[in-house]
Scaffold this motif. Sequence first.
Motif: not given
Length: 164
Positions: A30-41
């Motif tokens: 699994p890959v985190i794409l959004v963390e704490n309301g911020r997109i991880i580009q």
Amino acid sequence: PIITILSLELTLSGLTMASVKFRRLLCGKPVILVENGRIIQENLRKVRITLDELTAKLRLKDVLDLTTVQYAILETDGSLSVFPFPKHLPATARDAGIQASKQHLPVTIIEDGFFSRENLQKSGKDEAWLKNQLTSRHTDRESTFLLTVDGSGRVNWVGKEGSS
């Protein structure tokens, strides 16, 4: 060829069940794409998901405001798990101090005119009950698209389109 493909499938299945490393290699992680309301580009680029695709997947999860998302995780099967910040979660019956009633799984008695005697028995009803249900709706089995009953006795009837 079929036996070769089947053997390969069974071998790969067995290896993915037995080895975490092999499962990660074959299925990914699994890959985190959004963390704490911020997109991880950087992670979007790694998994080759466009911003349009991400926002579409978020809309499918009823998310319009990215700042309400604590985590959005791309799962190994391609689905997106979305976890809003706790303050943005919908209130539950427990939060409101309400005693919620028990849910009951509906049992399908008639589906597209097909009557299931086995499901009728599972529901604790008999054919006299079924006949009464159909008579009270001025219909018959053949004109019934769906008839279900749940553990509380709630009946759901849907007639076939074009039937009178």
